[in-house]
Design a protein around this motif. Structure first.
Motif, PDB file in Angstrom:
ATOM      1  N   ARG A 144      45.746  41.251  51.813  1.00 26.97           N
ATOM      2  CA  ARG A 144      45.182  40.212  51.234  1.00 26.97           C
ATOM      3  C   ARG A 144      45.857  39.726  49.894  1.00 26.97           C
ATOM      4  NH1 ARG A 144      41.059  41.029  48.298  1.00 26.97           N
ATOM      5  NH2 ARG A 144      42.170  40.936  46.525  1.00 26.97           N
ATOM      6  N   THR A 148      47.398  35.894  50.330  1.00 26.17           N
ATOM      7  CA  THR A 148      46.638  34.942  49.450  1.00 26.17           C
ATOM      8  C   THR A 148      46.904  34.921  48.126  1.00 26.17           C
ATOM      9  OG1 THR A 148      44.656  36.224  49.337  1.00 26.17           O
ATOM     10  CG2 THR A 148      44.757  35.239  51.384  1.00 26.17           C
ATOM     11  N   SER A 225      44.983  31.163  53.882  1.00 25.49           N
ATOM     12  CA  SER A 225      46.446  31.419  53.874  1.00 25.49           C
ATOM     13  C   SER A 225      47.134  31.030  55.228  1.00 25.49           C
ATOM     14  CB  SER A 225      46.747  32.856  53.324  1.00 25.49           C
ATOM     15  OG  SER A 225      48.136  33.020  53.678  1.00 25.49           O
TER      16      SER A 225
END
Ligand code: UDP
Ligand code: MG
Length: 312
Positions: A144, A148, A225
């Protein structure tokens, strides 16, 4: 009820084994804070006695307890959404019902909020989960971080505090498949984190199977994202350049050395690899398209059967 200082939002799904212990620890911890508060429980379509136990608790403490009863299971994050839409506190905290987040730690988050932060996350000092869960969650945290812009140290932990303005912002988006801590992070002006204790589940079992954990992580990655799709198209470019080069090489070889029939299994390996990539790409597209489809249908995100609260 005048507007309370704190709202504690707790999703409940088949937690009959832990609820009584939760009440016994949560309410004294909150009373000790000396703040006005309300506890909002959301029964996420439990099939056990959870709803009845919550009703009893509402009857015991109607001044500070509100209960939202869903008619079917909508998932932890949708349950929290419903809690956010119905709570009134200036500071809103989320907590798991299984006592993995000790209620005695709430004061740490409240103190941070009072320092002027509008979002306080928490980091589990020593995580009390299975080795596999801890490891897998570390890996997902790292992924992550890469794809993102969301900076959360410990994404799986739900003991978090949100300001009224962040909660209002979350309420204004009608997302179907989402991940609340990440959504809140995108709205927060001044996010911070504190270290908290973590306990083993008090009773009962985790409500997340490996499958639902994977689904949840897809919500997080696709919801925040486009990088997976962008990486995939980059990969597509690299693979097609590579196969173009291979084509030229084989043509030249064919002209100079004549036809070849060897290397059958190399061909298989190459084909399987490329088919695998293609399937993965279709699946990835599907994850996005499925979510777009859910979103455009505009069906209600959850169905409320009843709300137990004191009338003003
Ligand atoms: N939960 C929920 N709906 C679901 C799954 C879970 O409301 O579909 C609630 C559950 O009752 C608990 C919290 O979400 O309060 C976290 O679930 P759990 O402790 O099972 O997850 P884990 O700690 O294993 O990640
Ligand atoms: Mg838990």
């Amino acid at each position: 009820m005048p507007t309370p200082a704190l709202s504690i939002v707790i999703p409940v799904f088949n937690e009959e084994a832990t609820l009584t212990t939760l009440f016994a620890r949560l309410y004294p911890a909150l009373d000790e804070l000396g703040e006005t508060y309300e506890v909002v429980f959301i029964n996420d379509g439990s099939r056990d006695r959870s709803a009845a136990i919550l009703r009893e608790q509402y009857e015991a403490r109607p001044d500070v307890t509100r209960v939202i009863l869903f008619s079917a299971n909508a998932g932890q994050h949708m349950a929290i959404m419903a809690g956010f839409e119905h709570c009134r506190g200036e500071i809103v905290l989320t907590l798991d019902a299984d006592l993995q987040n000790p209620p005695e730690e709430i004061h740490k988050l409240v103190a941070k909020m009072r320092e002027g932060h509008d979002y306080v996350g928490s980091i589990r000092r020593k995580r009390q989960d299975s080795l596999f869960r801890t490891w897998a969650s570390k890996a997902m945290n790292r992924l992550r971080e890469k794809i993102t812009r969301i900076k959360i140290t410990d994404q799986g932990n739900m003991l978090r505090a949100y300001s009224r303005s962040v909660v209002n912002a979350i309420n204004s988006c009608k997302e179907v498949a989402t991940f609340i801590p990440a959504l809140a992070y995108t709205f927060a002006r001044s996010p911070t984190e504190v270290v908290v204790e973590h306990e083993e589940r008090a009773a009962g079992e985790s409500k997340y199977s490996l499958y639902s954990l994977i689904r949840l992580n897809f919500d997080l990655m696709t919801g925040f994202s486009l990088v997976p799709l962008q990486w995939f198209s980059m990969l597509g470019i690299v693979v097609s350049l590579g196969s173009g080069a291979l084509f030229v090489l084989l043509m030249v070889r064919r002209l100079i050395l004549g036809p070849e029939a060897e290397g059958l299994f190399t061909l298989f390996a190459l084909m399987f690899f490329l088919i695998g990539l293609a399937l993965f790409g279709i699946g990835l597209l599907g994850e996005y398209i499925g979510r777009i489809y859910q979103q455009v249908r505009h069906r209600p995100r959850y169905l409320i059967e009843a709300i137990l609260e004191k009338q003003e």
